[in-house]
Scaffold this motif. Structure first.
Motif, mmCIF file in Angstrom:
data_model
loop_
_atom_site.group_PDB
_atom_site.id
_atom_site.type_symbol
_atom_site.label_atom_id
_atom_site.label_comp_id
_atom_site.label_asym_id
_atom_site.label_seq_id
_atom_site.Cartn_x
_atom_site.Cartn_y
_atom_site.Cartn_z
ATOM 1 N N SER B 66 0.856 -1.205 0.000
ATOM 2 C CA SER B 66 0.000 0.000 0.000
ATOM 3 C C SER B 66 0.876 1.232 0.000
ATOM 4 O O SER B 66 1.896 1.276 0.682
ATOM 5 C CB SER B 66 -0.885 0.049 1.252
ATOM 6 N N GLU B 67 0.445 2.218 -0.757
ATOM 7 C CA GLU B 67 1.159 3.495 -0.778
ATOM 8 C C GLU B 67 0.759 4.315 0.453
ATOM 9 O O GLU B 67 -0.250 4.019 1.107
ATOM 10 C CB GLU B 67 0.793 4.277 -2.038
ATOM 11 N N LEU B 68 1.533 5.326 0.722
ATOM 12 C CA LEU B 68 1.214 6.236 1.833
ATOM 13 C C LEU B 68 0.315 7.341 1.279
ATOM 14 O O LEU B 68 0.791 8.319 0.707
ATOM 15 C CB LEU B 68 2.506 6.797 2.430
ATOM 16 N N ALA B 69 -0.986 7.119 1.410
ATOM 17 C CA ALA B 69 -1.972 8.016 0.791
ATOM 18 C C ALA B 69 -2.516 8.984 1.845
ATOM 19 O O ALA B 69 -3.385 8.621 2.635
ATOM 20 C CB ALA B 69 -3.097 7.203 0.188
ATOM 21 N N CYS B 70 -2.019 10.173 1.832
ATOM 22 C CA CYS B 70 -2.418 11.161 2.848
ATOM 23 C C CYS B 70 -3.804 11.733 2.572
ATOM 24 O O CYS B 70 -4.388 12.390 3.434
ATOM 25 C CB CYS B 70 -1.399 12.285 2.912
ATOM 26 N N GLY B 71 -4.303 11.517 1.372
ATOM 27 C CA GLY B 71 -5.649 11.980 1.055
ATOM 28 C C GLY B 71 -5.749 13.487 0.957
ATOM 29 O O GLY B 71 -4.773 14.162 0.620
ATOM 30 N N VAL B 72 -6.928 13.991 1.275
ATOM 31 C CA VAL B 72 -7.157 15.438 1.177
ATOM 32 C C VAL B 72 -6.499 16.149 2.358
ATOM 33 O O VAL B 72 -6.688 15.763 3.512
ATOM 34 C CB VAL B 72 -8.668 15.738 1.157
#
Lengths: 161, 190
Positions: B66-72
Protein backbone atom coordinates in the motif's frame (compact mmCIF):
# COMPACT_ATOMS: atom_id res chain seq x y z
CA UNK A 1 54.37 -13.56 -10.06
CA UNK A 2 52.19 -16.03 -11.86
CA UNK A 3 51.90 -18.17 -8.69
CA UNK A 4 50.93 -15.20 -6.57
CA UNK A 5 48.21 -14.17 -8.95
CA UNK A 6 46.98 -17.74 -9.15
CA UNK A 7 46.82 -17.96 -5.37
CA UNK A 8 44.97 -14.68 -5.19
CA UNK A 9 42.49 -15.92 -7.73
CA UNK A 10 41.84 -19.01 -5.65
CA UNK A 11 41.36 -16.98 -2.52
CA UNK A 12 38.89 -14.58 -4.08
CA UNK A 13 37.05 -17.38 -5.82
CA UNK A 14 36.44 -18.86 -2.39
CA UNK A 15 35.19 -15.61 -0.93
CA UNK A 16 31.56 -16.20 -1.88
CA UNK A 17 31.34 -19.33 0.25
CA UNK A 18 32.99 -18.14 3.42
CA UNK A 19 32.60 -14.43 3.64
CA UNK A 20 29.84 -12.44 5.27
CA UNK A 21 27.07 -13.10 2.81
CA UNK A 22 24.36 -10.57 2.18
CA UNK A 23 21.53 -9.97 -0.15
CA UNK A 24 19.41 -6.89 -0.45
CA UNK A 25 16.24 -5.70 -2.01
CA UNK A 26 14.53 -2.33 -2.26
CA UNK A 27 11.05 -1.09 -2.89
CA UNK A 28 9.46 2.33 -3.13
CA UNK A 29 6.16 3.53 -1.74
CA UNK A 30 4.55 6.59 -3.20
CA UNK A 31 3.56 9.28 -0.73
CA UNK A 32 0.76 11.47 -2.01
CA UNK A 33 -1.47 14.21 -0.72
CA UNK A 34 -4.14 16.28 -2.41
CA UNK A 35 -3.77 19.76 -1.05
CA UNK A 36 -6.90 21.88 -1.26
CA UNK A 37 -7.88 25.39 -0.25
CA UNK A 38 -9.29 26.07 3.16
CA UNK A 39 -12.94 27.04 3.50
CA UNK A 40 -14.18 30.45 4.44
CA UNK A 41 -17.65 31.89 4.80
CA UNK A 42 -18.73 35.50 4.95
CA UNK A 43 -22.12 37.20 5.32
CA UNK A 44 -23.08 40.38 3.56
CA UNK A 45 -25.45 41.62 6.26
CA UNK A 46 -27.67 40.61 9.19
CA UNK A 47 -31.30 39.65 8.86
CA UNK A 48 -33.28 42.66 9.98
CA UNK A 49 -37.09 42.70 10.03
CA UNK A 50 -37.09 46.34 10.96
CA UNK A 51 -39.94 47.89 12.92
CA UNK A 52 -42.94 45.62 13.24
CA UNK A 53 -46.15 46.76 14.88
CA UNK A 54 -47.97 44.64 17.47
CA UNK A 55 -50.71 42.54 15.98
CA UNK A 56 -49.34 42.57 12.44
CA UNK A 57 -49.12 38.81 12.44
CA UNK A 58 -46.72 37.00 10.14
CA UNK A 59 -43.87 38.95 8.66
CA UNK A 60 -41.63 37.14 6.22
CA UNK A 61 -38.42 37.92 4.40
CA UNK A 62 -37.93 35.55 1.49
CA UNK A 63 -34.40 34.40 0.59
CA UNK A 64 -34.61 36.35 -2.65
CA UNK A 65 -35.58 39.53 -0.81
CA UNK A 66 -32.99 42.25 -0.73
CA UNK A 67 -33.25 42.15 3.07
CA UNK A 68 -32.20 38.50 3.11
CA UNK A 69 -28.71 37.49 4.19
CA UNK A 70 -26.28 36.10 1.66
CA UNK A 71 -23.45 33.89 2.89
CA UNK A 72 -20.59 33.49 0.42
CA UNK A 73 -18.57 30.30 0.85
CA UNK A 74 -15.12 30.08 -0.71
CA UNK A 75 -13.00 26.94 -1.00
CA UNK A 76 -11.54 24.42 -3.42
CA UNK A 77 -13.23 24.55 -6.83
CA UNK A 78 -15.74 21.77 -7.53
CA UNK A 79 -15.29 20.28 -4.06
CA UNK A 80 -18.30 19.09 -2.07
CA UNK A 81 -18.86 20.59 1.35
CA UNK A 82 -21.24 19.87 4.19
CA UNK A 83 -23.35 22.73 5.52
CA UNK A 84 -24.80 22.62 9.00
CA UNK A 85 -26.69 25.36 10.75
CA UNK A 86 -28.74 26.02 13.84
CA UNK A 87 -31.57 28.43 13.70
CA UNK A 88 -33.16 29.95 16.80
CA UNK A 89 -36.75 28.90 17.43
CA UNK A 90 -37.39 32.25 19.01
CA UNK A 91 -35.92 35.71 18.98
CA UNK A 92 -35.52 37.10 22.46
CA UNK A 93 -35.82 40.43 24.15
CA UNK A 94 -34.93 39.91 27.76
CA UNK A 95 -37.37 37.30 28.99
CA UNK A 96 -39.78 37.93 26.13
CA UNK A 97 -39.67 35.73 23.07
CA UNK A 98 -40.85 35.98 19.49
CA UNK A 99 -41.24 32.85 17.34
CA UNK A 100 -38.89 32.72 14.38
CA UNK A 101 -38.70 30.35 11.43
CA UNK A 102 -35.76 30.42 9.07
CA UNK A 103 -35.92 29.90 5.32
CA UNK A 104 -32.61 28.77 3.88
CA UNK A 105 -31.68 28.24 0.25
CA UNK A 106 -28.39 27.59 -1.48
CA UNK A 107 -26.84 27.64 -4.91
CA UNK A 108 -23.48 27.01 -6.56
CA UNK A 109 -23.85 30.18 -8.56
CA UNK A 110 -24.88 33.49 -7.09
CA UNK A 111 -28.41 33.25 -8.48
CA UNK A 112 -31.01 33.14 -5.76
CA UNK A 113 -33.83 32.56 -8.23
CA UNK A 114 -32.52 29.11 -9.09
CA UNK A 115 -31.42 28.26 -5.54
CA UNK A 116 -32.73 25.20 -3.71
CA UNK A 117 -33.97 24.76 -0.18
CA UNK A 118 -31.17 23.73 2.14
CA UNK A 119 -31.52 21.68 5.30
CA UNK A 120 -28.85 21.46 7.95
CA UNK A 121 -26.38 18.66 7.28
CA UNK A 122 -26.83 18.77 3.53
CA UNK A 123 -24.01 18.62 1.00
CA UNK A 124 -23.33 21.51 -1.30
CA UNK A 125 -21.02 21.64 -4.31
CA UNK A 126 -18.65 24.52 -4.76
CA UNK A 127 -18.61 25.97 -8.23
CA UNK A 128 -15.70 25.92 -10.64
CA UNK A 129 -14.71 29.26 -9.11
CA UNK A 130 -14.61 27.65 -5.65
CA UNK A 131 -17.70 29.49 -4.44
CA UNK A 132 -21.19 28.64 -3.24
CA UNK A 133 -23.94 30.77 -1.77
CA UNK A 134 -26.43 30.34 1.06
CA UNK A 135 -29.39 32.68 1.33
CA UNK A 136 -31.14 33.19 4.63
CA UNK A 137 -34.63 34.54 5.02
CA UNK A 138 -37.21 33.88 7.68
CA UNK A 139 -40.45 34.83 9.28
CA UNK A 140 -41.73 36.05 12.62
CA UNK A 141 -45.24 36.16 13.99
CA UNK A 142 -46.10 39.28 15.96
CA UNK A 143 -49.33 38.99 17.88
CA UNK A 144 -51.34 41.77 19.41
CA UNK A 145 -50.02 40.99 22.88
CA UNK A 146 -46.41 40.72 21.86
CA UNK A 147 -44.30 42.70 24.30
CA UNK A 148 -42.50 45.63 22.79
CA UNK A 149 -38.75 45.42 22.54
CA UNK A 150 -35.71 44.72 20.40
CA UNK A 151 -35.74 41.01 19.60
CA UNK A 152 -32.60 39.23 18.45
CA UNK A 153 -31.33 35.75 17.86
CA UNK A 154 -28.29 34.08 16.33
CA UNK A 155 -28.30 31.91 13.24
CA UNK A 156 -25.09 29.86 13.26
CA UNK A 157 -23.79 28.24 10.07
CA UNK A 158 -20.83 25.93 9.64
CA UNK A 159 -19.18 24.58 6.49
CA UNK A 160 -16.72 21.73 6.20
CA UNK A 161 -15.25 19.44 3.56
CA UNK B 1 52.90 -11.25 -19.59
CA UNK B 2 49.81 -12.42 -21.41
CA UNK B 3 49.22 -15.08 -18.75
CA UNK B 4 49.62 -12.57 -15.95
CA UNK B 5 47.00 -10.35 -17.54
CA UNK B 6 44.70 -13.31 -17.85
CA UNK B 7 45.08 -14.14 -14.14
CA UNK B 8 44.58 -10.53 -13.20
CA UNK B 9 41.35 -10.41 -15.16
CA UNK B 10 40.20 -13.63 -13.48
CA UNK B 11 40.99 -12.20 -10.07
CA UNK B 12 39.00 -9.07 -10.86
CA UNK B 13 36.13 -11.23 -12.05
CA UNK B 14 36.15 -13.17 -8.80
CA UNK B 15 36.13 -9.99 -6.80
CA UNK B 16 33.31 -8.23 -8.55
CA UNK B 17 31.11 -10.79 -10.18
CA UNK B 18 31.29 -13.94 -8.12
CA UNK B 19 27.84 -14.71 -6.75
CA UNK B 20 27.19 -13.84 -3.16
CA UNK B 21 30.46 -12.09 -2.55
CA UNK B 22 30.67 -9.15 -0.22
CA UNK B 23 30.24 -6.58 -2.96
CA UNK B 24 27.44 -8.21 -4.83
CA UNK B 25 23.91 -7.15 -4.10
CA UNK B 26 20.90 -8.50 -5.84
CA UNK B 27 18.00 -6.18 -6.29
CA UNK B 28 14.81 -7.88 -7.21
CA UNK B 29 11.78 -6.48 -8.95
CA UNK B 30 8.34 -6.19 -7.36
CA UNK B 31 6.47 -9.47 -7.45
CA UNK B 32 2.89 -10.37 -6.83
CA UNK B 33 2.25 -12.75 -3.92
CA UNK B 34 1.66 -15.59 -6.42
CA UNK B 35 4.91 -14.83 -8.19
CA UNK B 36 6.68 -14.71 -4.87
CA UNK B 37 5.41 -18.15 -3.95
CA UNK B 38 6.32 -19.50 -7.36
CA UNK B 39 9.75 -18.01 -7.19
CA UNK B 40 10.30 -19.34 -3.69
CA UNK B 41 9.31 -22.80 -4.89
CA UNK B 42 11.76 -22.55 -7.75
CA UNK B 43 14.45 -21.39 -5.36
CA UNK B 44 13.76 -24.28 -3.03
CA UNK B 45 14.09 -26.71 -5.91
CA UNK B 46 17.37 -25.16 -6.91
CA UNK B 47 18.65 -25.52 -3.39
CA UNK B 48 17.46 -29.07 -3.10
CA UNK B 49 19.11 -30.03 -6.33
CA UNK B 50 22.24 -28.31 -5.23
CA UNK B 51 22.54 -26.85 -8.66
CA UNK B 52 23.53 -23.38 -7.65
CA UNK B 53 26.32 -22.75 -5.27
CA UNK B 54 24.90 -19.33 -4.56
CA UNK B 55 23.71 -18.61 -1.10
CA UNK B 56 20.03 -18.70 -1.94
CA UNK B 57 19.11 -18.88 1.70
CA UNK B 58 20.02 -15.25 2.05
CA UNK B 59 17.55 -13.97 -0.53
CA UNK B 60 15.24 -11.23 0.64
CA UNK B 61 12.20 -9.80 -1.07
CA UNK B 62 10.50 -6.48 -0.42
CA UNK B 63 7.10 -5.60 -1.74
CA UNK B 64 5.05 -2.45 -1.29
CA UNK B 65 1.46 -3.47 -0.61
CA UNK B 66 0.00 0.00 0.00
CA UNK B 67 1.16 3.49 -0.78
CA UNK B 68 1.21 6.24 1.83
CA UNK B 69 -1.97 8.02 0.79
CA UNK B 70 -2.42 11.16 2.85
CA UNK B 71 -5.65 11.98 1.05
CA UNK B 72 -7.16 15.44 1.18
CA UNK B 73 -5.06 17.93 3.06
CA UNK B 74 -6.41 21.40 3.73
CA UNK B 75 -3.96 24.25 3.59
CA UNK B 76 -3.01 25.51 7.03
CA UNK B 77 -4.34 22.36 8.70
CA UNK B 78 -1.73 19.81 9.89
CA UNK B 79 -2.49 16.18 9.17
CA UNK B 80 -1.03 13.03 10.65
CA UNK B 81 -1.19 9.54 9.19
CA UNK B 82 -0.40 7.01 11.91
CA UNK B 83 1.06 3.65 11.04
CA UNK B 84 -2.19 2.05 12.23
CA UNK B 85 -4.24 4.05 9.73
CA UNK B 86 -5.44 2.45 6.53
CA UNK B 87 -3.71 5.26 4.66
CA UNK B 88 -0.26 4.24 5.96
CA UNK B 89 2.30 2.68 3.63
CA UNK B 90 2.50 -1.09 3.98
CA UNK B 91 5.39 -3.33 2.99
CA UNK B 92 5.99 -7.06 3.10
CA UNK B 93 9.48 -8.41 3.57
CA UNK B 94 10.08 -12.05 2.78
CA UNK B 95 13.32 -13.64 3.95
CA UNK B 96 14.46 -17.00 5.28
CA UNK B 97 13.14 -17.83 8.76
CA UNK B 98 15.55 -16.94 11.54
CA UNK B 99 17.66 -14.85 9.24
CA UNK B 100 18.61 -11.42 10.37
CA UNK B 101 17.82 -8.49 8.14
CA UNK B 102 18.78 -4.88 8.22
CA UNK B 103 16.01 -2.46 7.28
CA UNK B 104 16.69 1.11 6.33
CA UNK B 105 14.33 3.72 4.99
CA UNK B 106 15.11 6.62 2.71
CA UNK B 107 12.56 9.21 3.76
CA UNK B 108 11.60 12.38 1.92
CA UNK B 109 11.62 15.72 3.67
CA UNK B 110 9.24 17.42 1.26
CA UNK B 111 6.35 16.53 -1.00
CA UNK B 112 6.53 18.11 -4.41
CA UNK B 113 3.96 19.49 -6.86
CA UNK B 114 5.42 21.25 -9.88
CA UNK B 115 7.32 24.17 -8.40
CA UNK B 116 5.67 23.98 -4.99
CA UNK B 117 6.56 21.79 -2.03
CA UNK B 118 5.42 21.12 1.49
CA UNK B 119 7.28 19.52 4.39
CA UNK B 120 6.68 15.95 5.47
CA UNK B 121 7.83 14.67 8.85
CA UNK B 122 8.43 11.29 10.41
CA UNK B 123 8.92 10.72 14.10
CA UNK B 124 10.06 7.93 16.37
CA UNK B 125 6.59 6.37 16.36
CA UNK B 126 5.86 6.69 12.65
CA UNK B 127 6.73 3.11 11.77
CA UNK B 128 6.08 -0.38 13.03
CA UNK B 129 6.55 -3.97 11.98
CA UNK B 130 4.85 -7.20 12.84
CA UNK B 131 5.01 -10.81 11.75
CA UNK B 132 1.26 -10.59 11.25
CA UNK B 133 -0.45 -8.59 8.57
CA UNK B 134 -2.12 -6.28 11.05
CA UNK B 135 -0.80 -3.00 12.41
CA UNK B 136 -2.54 -3.65 15.72
CA UNK B 137 -1.35 -7.19 16.49
CA UNK B 138 2.05 -7.73 18.03
CA UNK B 139 3.59 -4.68 16.46
CA UNK B 140 6.97 -3.26 17.29
CA UNK B 141 7.20 0.46 16.70
CA UNK B 142 10.47 1.93 15.58
CA UNK B 143 12.02 5.14 14.41
CA UNK B 144 12.02 4.99 10.60
CA UNK B 145 14.95 7.39 10.51
CA UNK B 146 17.18 4.73 12.07
CA UNK B 147 18.19 1.36 10.59
CA UNK B 148 16.56 -1.65 12.19
CA UNK B 149 17.97 -5.16 12.68
CA UNK B 150 15.13 -7.63 12.69
CA UNK B 151 15.13 -11.40 13.12
CA UNK B 152 12.75 -12.94 10.61
CA UNK B 153 10.16 -15.14 12.32
CA UNK B 154 9.33 -18.73 11.42
CA UNK B 155 6.70 -17.54 8.95
CA UNK B 156 9.49 -16.16 6.79
CA UNK B 157 7.91 -12.76 6.42
CA UNK B 158 7.17 -9.57 8.26
CA UNK B 159 4.95 -6.60 7.51
CA UNK B 160 5.93 -3.00 7.97
CA UNK B 161 3.85 0.18 8.16
CA UNK B 162 4.88 3.81 7.90
CA UNK B 163 2.89 6.94 8.64
CA UNK B 164 3.84 10.60 8.44
CA UNK B 165 2.86 14.12 9.37
CA UNK B 166 2.14 17.01 7.05
CA UNK B 167 2.11 20.70 7.90
CA UNK B 168 0.86 22.53 4.82
CA UNK B 169 1.30 26.27 4.93
CA UNK B 170 -1.75 28.51 4.62
CA UNK B 171 -0.33 29.89 1.42
CA UNK B 172 0.34 26.51 -0.15
CA UNK B 173 -0.94 26.08 -3.68
CA UNK B 174 -3.61 23.44 -4.29
CA UNK B 175 -2.53 20.32 -6.12
CA UNK B 176 -1.32 16.74 -5.85
CA UNK B 177 1.91 16.52 -3.91
CA UNK B 178 4.07 13.41 -4.04
CA UNK B 179 7.36 11.89 -2.92
CA UNK B 180 8.87 8.43 -2.50
CA UNK B 181 9.72 6.37 0.55
CA UNK B 182 12.33 3.72 -0.20
CA UNK B 183 12.72 0.64 1.93
CA UNK B 184 15.98 -1.28 1.71
CA UNK B 185 16.25 -4.72 3.24
CA UNK B 186 19.50 -6.61 3.52
CA UNK B 187 19.94 -10.08 4.93
CA UNK B 188 22.91 -10.64 7.18
CA UNK B 189 24.03 -14.25 7.52
CA UNK B 190 27.42 -15.53 8.60
Amino acid sequence: MKRILFALALVFAAVPFFAFAQNSASENALVSARVISSLSIAKNKDLDFGKVAQGVGAVAIAPDNTKAVKFTITGEPSETIKVTFTSPANLASGSNTLPFTSNVKANTADVVASSSALTSGSNLDLGSDGKAYVYLGGSINVGATQARGNYTGTFAINVEY
Amino acid sequence: MKTQLLFSAWTLFCLLLAPGNIFAQQTTPTLTPTQLVQQNLVQQNLTQQNIAQQNLSSIVRVQCLSELACGVVIVGVPKEIRFRDAAAARFRIVAPPASEILLSLALPTRLLCSNADTPIQFNAASAAWSERDSPTLGVTTFNPMLPQRIRIPASGMIFLWIGCSLTPARTLRSGRYTALVRLDATTLIR
